[in-house]
Design a protein around this motif. Structure first.
Motif, PDB file in Angstrom:
ATOM      1  N   LEU A  28      58.500  44.772  52.168  1.00 24.45           N
ATOM      2  CA  LEU A  28      59.523  43.679  52.778  1.00 24.45           C
ATOM      3  C   LEU A  28      58.420  43.111  53.755  1.00 24.45           C
ATOM      4  O   LEU A  28      57.393  43.455  54.300  1.00 24.45           O
ATOM      5  CB  LEU A  28      60.439  44.409  53.796  1.00 24.45           C
ATOM      6  CG  LEU A  28      61.558  45.392  52.948  1.00 24.45           C
ATOM      7  CD1 LEU A  28      62.517  46.027  54.019  1.00 24.45           C
ATOM      8  CD2 LEU A  28      62.412  44.230  52.278  1.00 24.45           C
ATOM      9  N   ILE A  29      58.789  41.615  53.741  1.00 19.00           N
ATOM     10  CA  ILE A  29      58.056  40.814  54.765  1.00 19.00           C
ATOM     11  C   ILE A  29      59.110  40.408  55.894  1.00 19.00           C
ATOM     12  O   ILE A  29      60.024  39.586  55.748  1.00 19.00           O
ATOM     13  CB  ILE A  29      57.362  39.677  53.992  1.00 19.00           C
ATOM     14  CG1 ILE A  29      56.576  40.080  53.024  1.00 19.00           C
ATOM     15  CG2 ILE A  29      56.500  38.777  55.137  1.00 19.00           C
ATOM     16  CD1 ILE A  29      56.020  39.050  52.104  1.00 19.00           C
ATOM     17  N   ASP A  57      66.095  38.808  51.143  1.00 19.06           N
ATOM     18  CA  ASP A  57      65.913  39.811  52.117  1.00 19.06           C
ATOM     19  C   ASP A  57      64.592  40.115  52.598  1.00 19.06           C
ATOM     20  O   ASP A  57      64.383  41.091  52.920  1.00 19.06           O
ATOM     21  CB  ASP A  57      66.681  40.771  51.430  1.00 19.06           C
ATOM     22  CG  ASP A  57      66.009  41.555  50.246  1.00 19.06           C
ATOM     23  OD1 ASP A  57      65.197  40.656  49.719  1.00 19.06           O
ATOM     24  OD2 ASP A  57      66.459  42.462  49.588  1.00 19.06           O
ATOM     25  N   GLY A  58      63.889  39.272  52.139  1.00 17.61           N
ATOM     26  CA  GLY A  58      62.305  39.373  52.678  1.00 17.61           C
ATOM     27  C   GLY A  58      61.476  40.310  51.549  1.00 17.61           C
ATOM     28  O   GLY A  58      60.371  40.632  51.738  1.00 17.61           O
ATOM     29  N   SER A  59      62.055  40.737  50.571  1.00 18.16           N
ATOM     30  CA  SER A  59      61.524  41.838  49.605  1.00 18.16           C
ATOM     31  C   SER A  59      60.695  40.665  48.717  1.00 18.16           C
ATOM     32  O   SER A  59      61.009  39.973  48.169  1.00 18.16           O
ATOM     33  CB  SER A  59      62.401  42.670  48.814  1.00 18.16           C
ATOM     34  OG  SER A  59      63.371  41.939  48.286  1.00 18.16           O
ATOM     35  N   VAL A  95      54.075  48.342  50.434  1.00 16.26           N
ATOM     36  CA  VAL A  95      53.255  47.762  51.245  1.00 16.26           C
ATOM     37  C   VAL A  95      54.229  46.898  52.120  1.00 16.26           C
ATOM     38  O   VAL A  95      54.666  45.783  51.575  1.00 16.26           O
ATOM     39  CB  VAL A  95      52.104  47.334  51.033  1.00 16.26           C
ATOM     40  CG1 VAL A  95      51.239  46.640  52.261  1.00 16.26           C
ATOM     41  CG2 VAL A  95      51.112  48.190  50.147  1.00 16.26           C
ATOM     42  N   ASN A  96      54.775  47.019  53.486  1.00 19.33           N
ATOM     43  CA  ASN A  96      55.445  46.370  54.187  1.00 19.33           C
ATOM     44  C   ASN A  96      54.568  45.519  55.127  1.00 19.33           C
ATOM     45  O   ASN A  96      53.653  45.906  55.854  1.00 19.33           O
ATOM     46  CB  ASN A  96      56.374  47.127  54.966  1.00 19.33           C
ATOM     47  CG  ASN A  96      57.564  47.753  54.286  1.00 19.33           C
ATOM     48  OD1 ASN A  96      57.798  47.447  53.091  1.00 19.33           O
ATOM     49  ND2 ASN A  96      57.780  49.045  54.418  1.00 19.33           N
ATOM     50  N   PHE A  97      54.971  44.231  55.409  1.00 18.87           N
ATOM     51  CA  PHE A  97      54.175  43.225  56.519  1.00 18.87           C
ATOM     52  C   PHE A  97      55.142  42.812  57.600  1.00 18.87           C
ATOM     53  O   PHE A  97      56.314  42.430  57.325  1.00 18.87           O
ATOM     54  CB  PHE A  97      53.542  42.082  55.504  1.00 18.87           C
ATOM     55  CG  PHE A  97      52.627  42.344  54.485  1.00 18.87           C
ATOM     56  CD1 PHE A  97      51.392  42.225  54.919  1.00 18.87           C
ATOM     57  CD2 PHE A  97      53.130  42.795  53.352  1.00 18.87           C
ATOM     58  CE1 PHE A  97      50.219  42.630  53.911  1.00 18.87           C
ATOM     59  CE2 PHE A  97      51.952  42.791  52.320  1.00 18.87           C
ATOM     60  CZ  PHE A  97      50.740  42.848  52.599  1.00 18.87           C
ATOM     61  N   LEU A  98      54.550  42.873  58.758  1.00 18.58           N
ATOM     62  CA  LEU A  98      55.312  42.365  59.963  1.00 18.58           C
ATOM     63  C   LEU A  98      54.294  41.327  60.343  1.00 18.58           C
ATOM     64  O   LEU A  98      53.155  41.449  60.695  1.00 18.58           O
ATOM     65  CB  LEU A  98      55.381  43.331  61.028  1.00 18.58           C
ATOM     66  CG  LEU A  98      56.388  44.542  60.624  1.00 18.58           C
ATOM     67  CD1 LEU A  98      56.000  45.530  61.730  1.00 18.58           C
ATOM     68  CD2 LEU A  98      57.698  44.001  60.869  1.00 18.58           C
TER      69      LEU A  98
END
Length: 823
Positions: A28-29, A57-59, A95-98
């Motif tokens: 997700l981003i 959904d940011g995926s 791997v998620n990104f904020l």
């Protein structure tokens, strides 16, 4: 038929099949400030163009080869994030990104300054930028956003004809600003004019627009003289999905657009776009002055030249555009890209002699590019075709000549009305090729390349010195360039660039550029010296308009008194520029400023009446001029003249109150210096050197202020632009205050009065305009944008042979759908 379907299905299966077993990375981003998903955020593998865009959904989900890779997540208005992981075949990794909001501008990547990726703050040129996020939030044409950039003279010459100029010397026929799209010249072959409304690019496919202020001839060749407009389109691998757009507005505006991009596999991706736009021109009729004899043989009803409306004026505006591109990655780090585009345009366009009725003018191109780590190569083919475009001014005059000769209105408006040279046909082609190499040798970076152009102009005998559809005017040009950058350390960099061009008509020219940069933590200082050239166009060299009254000057002329008029050659420009781009108060106040001094010589003149000629080159004028029996050798053409200096500065300040609110203030000053004792600067030949010889055609001062809000769902911009009043002269066109004792083309300069073949409504500019745009994202799918240009409906006089700009408003609905079946 069944066999063909089976073959197609098999090919599609192969395209979607990976080559070798891959690993999957997904995640997700989101925004670390709000937790909201970032629809359309990009994830790419560092060092490649391989990547995907996030869904609603940011995926995201990305197929990668086994090994250690670095992923980079990016989104407009946010700071990039990087993650390095090691993956194995057949495994899935999360791997998620904020991403953190980035309220500091200047970290954006541009390419126009050095033809390579570099931070905006570190470019060796003054570059104004418009990014995809701004374009997506604006309901009007992306070109309108150029009005919000400092240093750019923006003008509107009708509903569908916005235009720009940089650092003075605008005209109704301005070929000194080069337009490029994805490395491909976007200019008309015969006239050299930018495509402008004829372009094939669809709004939703624009990644960014970069405008270089000042000469950039070392990297882009002749006519990147005053400036360069570089449009870069989106990569389908990082912008997959479907966008549909519906726009409506006043002046009967309707816009229907669509874009679809799809990643088929780790090897293949594609995009297709199309749009249809229609509108109606402002209610304005240009005046046509005609010599008519009354029953007693006197000139006009009262013995004077009479004024008439443009004959059979058609205000309908129509644009049809379509583009497509296929991306193929045979091995990692190498891309092969094929793209093609088409446009068909109908609208009204201002010229030096009134307006042209552009009818079904078609542009078509094919481009093949190869990108790798150190090499870039391309070949492209562009065609330009119109059969029915014509000069309204000349057709109007010819119609009344027919009436006065006793023809019926039906006969006079038919083929007869085009017999004096009103019709412009075009069937021109351009071949272009380029090979470029780049590499890093320690602290030294090298970019070098070779370009080849073959312009094949054909007017079917209507406005060039060609005879028919088989008689092409071929002009070849070969150029080589090199750009060196050296890192001294402590933030100091030096650049040195040069370009050598050999042109079939005007010979060989060399232009250099050198500079010194100091890159600091807060910003970059730069000092540069560069040269540029403006080349005569094919029309300047081989024109043949209105039965030979206007002839191109590739060979020179001999006048009846044996005076020799030299062939037109290139205009030369030298520029010294000092600039700074960076932060003044960290993460709060951003400054972009430059000061420049230009030295111009051998200026390319506007159209000038030379007098009665006996020869063009070695050919008797009677064999060149179709209307010799009527004109008796009277010729208008183009020459070089004079030397003069111009100077100015541009100042831009942007203040960020917080991540949502920002304020931008721009101011530009431009002026000139000319030696009034040097009679080589006496363009009009009256023995006096003044502004009527130089034709600056630009305001001394202009400025703007913009207040913007960008929230999670809602965005809005209030923008106001001030343009100082200025006089404007371009061939037969004039917009000037009254000048007692002075004449232009032999007629006293009087405001709100006729001036020869045009009406002088007074100076251009002298206004303050207010624009407003806003948008709301209802969901990940639906967004609604609205905009108003000239909110208070002021009368904005921005150009000659064109209507004053009134209020324009529009509403636009965007539908964004995620990619289907994306790996």
């Amino acid at each position: 038929m069944k066999k063909a379907i089976l073959i197609c299905l098999t090919m599609v299966g192969l395209l979607n099949q990976g080559f070798g077993q891959m690993a999957t990375v997904r995640g997700l981003i989101t925004s670390d400030a709000t937790g909201e998903p970032l629809l359309g955020a990009n994830v790419i593998i560092e060092g490649t163009n391989k990547g995907v865009a996030a869904d609603m959904d940011g995926s995201y989900s990305l197929q990668v080869e086994p090994g250690t890779i670095t992923l980079i997540a990016s989104y407009t208005g946010f700071i990039n994030s990087r993650e390095t992981i090691t993956v194995s075949a057949g495994e899935t990794y999360e791997v998620n990104f904020l991403l953190a909001p980035d309220i500091y501008v200047g970290q954006e990547v541009v390419v126009s300054g050095s033809r390579r990726d570099e931070k905006l703050t570190e470019s060796p040129a003054t570059i104004e930028t418009i990014f995809a996020g701004e374009i997506q939030n604006y309901a009007g044409s992306p070109s309108d956003l150029l009005a919000r950039q400092k240093g750019i003279d923006y003008f509107r010459a009708g509903v569908a004809v916005p235009g720009i100029n940089v650092r003075g010397f605008n005209s109704n026929f301005n070929a000194k600003n080069l337009q490029v799209t994805d490395g491909r010249y976007s200019t008309l072959i015969a006239t050299g004019l930018p495509f402008g409304p004829l372009n094939t690019t669809i709004k939703e496919d624009i990644e960014q627009i970069e405008v270089v202020l000042g000469p950039n001839s070392t990297m882009y060749g002749p006519n990147a003289h005053n400036g360069l407009v570089n449009t870069i389109t989106k990569d389908p691998r990082t912008s997959a999905g479907t966008t549909l757009a519906l726009g409506v507005g006043n002046q009967s505006t309707l816009s229907i657009r669509g874009r679809h991009a799809q990643v088929l596999s780790d090897k293949f991706a594609y995009k297709v776009m199309a749009s249809y736009d229609q509108a109606e021109e402002f209610d304005y009729v240009d005046t046509v002055y005609i010599d008519r004899l009354d029953a007693e043989g006197n000139l006009g009803a009262d013995g004077v030249k009479e004024a008439y409306d443009e004959f059979e004026l058609d205000r309908d505006i129509n644009f049809l555009r379509a583009e497509g591109a296929l991306y193929y990655t045979p091995v990692e780090g190498t891309d092969i890209i094929f793209n093609t585009g088409y446009s068909n345009s109908t609208y009204l366009a201002p010229t030096n002699v009134g307006r042209n009725q552009i009818i079904d003018w078609a542009i078509n191109y094919y481009q093949l590019r190869v990108n790798s780590d150190h090499w870039f190569a391309q070949v492209n083919y562009t065609t330009s075709k119109t059969d029915d475009t014509y000069s309204i001014d000349e057709r109007t005059k010819q119609y009344y000549r027919g009436i006065d000769a006793g023809l019926s209105p039906e006969v006079a408006r038919g083929d007869f009305s085009f017999q004096s040279g009103a019709k412009f046909q075009d069937d021109s082609r351009r071949w272009a090729a380029e090979v470029q190499y780049n590499n890093q040798f320690g602290d030294l970076e090298l970019i070098t390349g070779v370009q080849y152009f073959l312009d094949k102009a054909n007017s079917l005998g209507t406005y060039l010195l060609d005879e028919d559809e088989n008689d092409f005017i071929n002009v070849r040009q070969l150029g080589a360039y090199a750009h060196l950058q050296y890192e001294f350390g402590n933030g100091f960099r030096a650049i040195a660039a040069g370009r050598l061009d050999n042109h079939e008509i005007y010979g060989t020219n060399f232009v250099p550029k050198v500079g010194l940069l100091r890159v600091g933590d807060m910003g970059t200082w730069r000092l540069t010296y560069g040269q540029g050239i403006a080349a005569p166009t094919i029309l300047n060299m081989f024109g043949n308009l209105f039965n030979g009254l206007i002839l191109g000057n590739a060979e020179g002329f001999t006048l009846i008194d044996n005076t020799m008029v030299e062939p037109q050659s290139v205009e030369k420009l030298q520029t010294i520029e000092l600039g700074y781009r960076g932060q003044i108060v960290k993460s709060k106040l951003f400054l972009d400023a430059n000061a420049y001094y230009n030295i111009s010589e051998d200026f390319l003149s506007p159209l000038q009446v030379l007098g009665v000629a006996t020869q063009r080159g070695d050919t008797p004028i009677s064999e060149v001029q179709d209307g010799f029996a009527f004109f008796n050798g009277l010729v208008a053409s183009y020459v070089n003249f004079g030397q003069f200096d111009t100077y100015g500065f541009d100042l831009g300040l942007t203040y960020y109150f917080n991540p949502e609110w920002s304020l931008a203030v721009n101011y530009s000053h431009f002026n000139y210096d000319i030696d009034e004792n040097n009679l080589e600067n006496d363009f009009d030949g009256n023995g006096v050197v003044n502004e009527l010889d130089l034709l600056v055609n630009a305001p001394n001062n202009k400025g703007s202020v913009g207040l913007s809000y960008r929230g999670e769902r809602f965005n809005a911009t209030f923008f106001s632009r001030w343009v100082q009043e200025f006089n404007y002269y371009s061939s037969f066109q004039i917009a000037s205050e009254t000048k007692p004792g002075q004449t232009y083309r032999g007629v006293p300069i009087v405001e709100n009065a006729r001036s020869a073949d045009a009406f002088n409504y007074g100076p251009l500019g002298g206004f303050v305009s207010v624009d407003l745009n806003m948008g709301y994202q209802f969901s990940d799918v639906f967004t609604l944008n609205a905009q108003v240009t000239n909110l208070f409906d002021e009368t904005l006089r921005e150009f000659t042979a064109a209507p004053p700009t009134g209020r324009l408003f529009g509403l636009e609905l965007l539908v964004n759908l995620p990619a289907i079946g994306q790996n």
